[in-house]
Write an enzyme that holds these catalytic residues in place. Structure first.
Site, short mmCIF file in Angstrom:
data_model
loop_
_atom_site.label_atom_id
_atom_site.label_comp_id
_atom_site.label_asym_id
_atom_site.label_seq_id
_atom_site.Cartn_x
_atom_site.Cartn_y
_atom_site.Cartn_z
N LEU A 1 9.29 -1.36 -2.96
CA LEU A 1 10.73 -1.35 -3.20
C LEU A 1 11.48 -0.56 -2.14
O LEU A 1 12.65 -0.83 -1.88
CB LEU A 1 11.03 -0.74 -4.58
N GLY A 2 10.82 0.41 -1.54
CA GLY A 2 11.49 1.26 -0.56
C GLY A 2 10.54 2.26 0.04
O GLY A 2 9.40 2.42 -0.43
N GLU A 3 11.00 2.91 1.09
CA GLU A 3 10.16 3.88 1.78
C GLU A 3 11.02 4.99 2.35
O GLU A 3 12.16 4.77 2.73
CB GLU A 3 9.38 3.19 2.91
N PHE B 1 8.97 10.86 2.00
CA PHE B 1 7.95 11.25 1.01
C PHE B 1 6.81 10.24 0.93
O PHE B 1 5.70 10.57 0.53
CB PHE B 1 8.59 11.35 -0.38
N ASP C 1 19.90 16.69 -2.97
CA ASP C 1 19.82 15.44 -2.20
C ASP C 1 20.63 14.33 -2.89
O ASP C 1 20.15 13.21 -3.09
CB ASP C 1 18.37 15.02 -2.03
N SER D 1 6.25 5.93 -0.35
CA SER D 1 6.79 4.62 -0.74
C SER D 1 6.95 4.51 -2.25
O SER D 1 6.30 5.23 -3.01
CB SER D 1 5.87 3.50 -0.24
N VAL D 2 7.81 3.58 -2.66
CA VAL D 2 8.00 3.26 -4.07
C VAL D 2 7.62 1.80 -4.28
O VAL D 2 8.02 0.93 -3.52
CB VAL D 2 9.46 3.50 -4.52
N LYS E 1 6.29 5.98 -7.52
CA LYS E 1 6.56 6.72 -6.28
C LYS E 1 5.24 7.33 -5.81
O LYS E 1 4.64 8.16 -6.50
CB LYS E 1 7.59 7.81 -6.55
#
Length: 355
Positions: free
Chosen positions: A40-42, A45, A160, A47-48, A62
């Site tokens: 889903l994303g990176e 930290f 954040d 990746s998800v 995550k």
């Protein structure tokens, strides 16, 4: 060694949802062995990944990129915070896995992904964010942060706040996510001094330069987020290969001249409530004041966004929004948020994380 408090607490009169420890094998099966197609994303930290459990429920996993003491601390901080806080606008912990050097955190999957994906990502052209949804996202996000600052025990600084860390469920309800940089504030403390973590464009000046993290730093980041949500612009606009302009430098002069229609996201095609747009812009700018003492608390922000008339009248008369002579020095946002060149960017370690 990783340690997580295992007892659930009651907050807001509701019992915390069940969360549990997952096995690595279970999460490998759910994500098809962390298949690239499930990503889903990176971010910094790791990746998800999207996954589906045996009962059919969808999850987001995550996965930390690599084990290190710093990553272990971020993992521990996020699980610790999520295991304790409970609010309708904070992403809930589904569970975690700590086997060998694998560190994974499990959440419910958010159907509409992040606010970032709708403002600047692959959903941005689809125009799902009408004005009503944007106002609900603004208020919901503010309420989630206010809970962290004023009702969680001990109080929590997120550190954040940004568009990629505001997730949207199937009804576009906002949920604040990613607590890997979160800091607990001891009773009586006004701030903590720490290594700078966060994302350029959202960092409060006193935090970026001195590492002084406080609730007010989250307020600053939220102010930038409000301007981004209303205008559709990114926090930093690239003017040329070496120069970036903060969103406040563009928005403040227009707000002073009352040109709020020019501050609205063109994708709205003029379909917004004028008083609400004005409110969001003014609140965003006062939150993003370079002077921490001028920023409101998140409880005050919630009241302002909901239309508290007395507080709004005081805000509209604030010196920040008076048109100033070019010869008069302004100690507020306009002075401090000048264009950012590459060699002016903070030298401390800054990590950009996306969930």
């Amino acid at each position: 060694m990783f340690c997580c408090v295992g007892s659930n607490r009651k907050n807001e009169g509701k019992k915390d949802p069940k969360w549990r420890i997952f096995s690595l094998k279970e999460l490998q099966l759910a994500t098809n062995s962390f298949n690239y197609d499930n990503k889903l994303g990176e971010g910094g930290f790791g990746s998800v990944y999207w996954g589906q459990l045996w009962d059919g429920s969808q999850i987001a996993v995550k996965r930390l990129k690599s084990w290190s003491n710093n990553k272990e601390m971020e993992f521990s901080a996020e699980v610790e915070v999520l295991a304790h806080v409970r609010h309708k606008n904070l992403l809930s912990l589904r569970g975690y896995c700590a086997e060998g050097q694998e560190r994974l955190i499990v959440y419910d999957y958010m159907t509409n992904l992040s606010l970032l994906s709708h403002l600047h990502g692959h959903h941005s052209a689809e125009c799902h964010l009408d004005w009503s949804r944007r106002m609900n996202i603004a208020v919901g996000t503010a309420e989630g942060i206010a809970y962290l600052h004023h009702y969680a025990t001990p109080h929590i600084i997120h550190r954040d706040i940004k568009a990629s860390n505001v997730l949207l469920d199937s009804d576009f309800k906002a949920l604040v996510a990613d607590f890997g940089f979160a800091k607990l504030i001891p009773d009586g403390a006004t701030h903590v001094t720490t290594k700078v973590k966060g994302t350029l464009g959202y960092l409060a000046p006193e935090y970026a330069m001195l590492g002084k993290a406080s609730e007010s730093c989250d307020v600053y980041s939220f102010g930038i987020l409000l301007l981004e949500l209303a205008s559709g612009k990114k926090p930093l606009e690239k003017l040329n290969p070496t120069t970036k302009r903060p969103i406040t430098d563009w928005a403040l002069p227009l707000a002073r001249e009352g040109k709020f229609s020019e501050l609205s996201d063109p994708r709205l095609n003029g379909n917004y409530v004028g008083d609400e747009l004005r409110r969001v812009i003014l609140v965003g700018l006062i939150c993003a004041d370079s002077r921490p003492e001028k920023r409101p608390t998140m409880l005050e922000v919630v009241e302002l966004l909901k239309g508290d008339r007395e507080k709004l009248a005081a805000l509209e008369n604030d010196e920040m929004f008076k048109i100033k002579s070019a010869s008069v020095s302004d100690s507020g946002t306009e002075d401090s948020s000048e264009t950012v060149t590459e060699d002016m960017e903070p030298k401390q370690e800054i990590e950009d994380v996306k969930l």
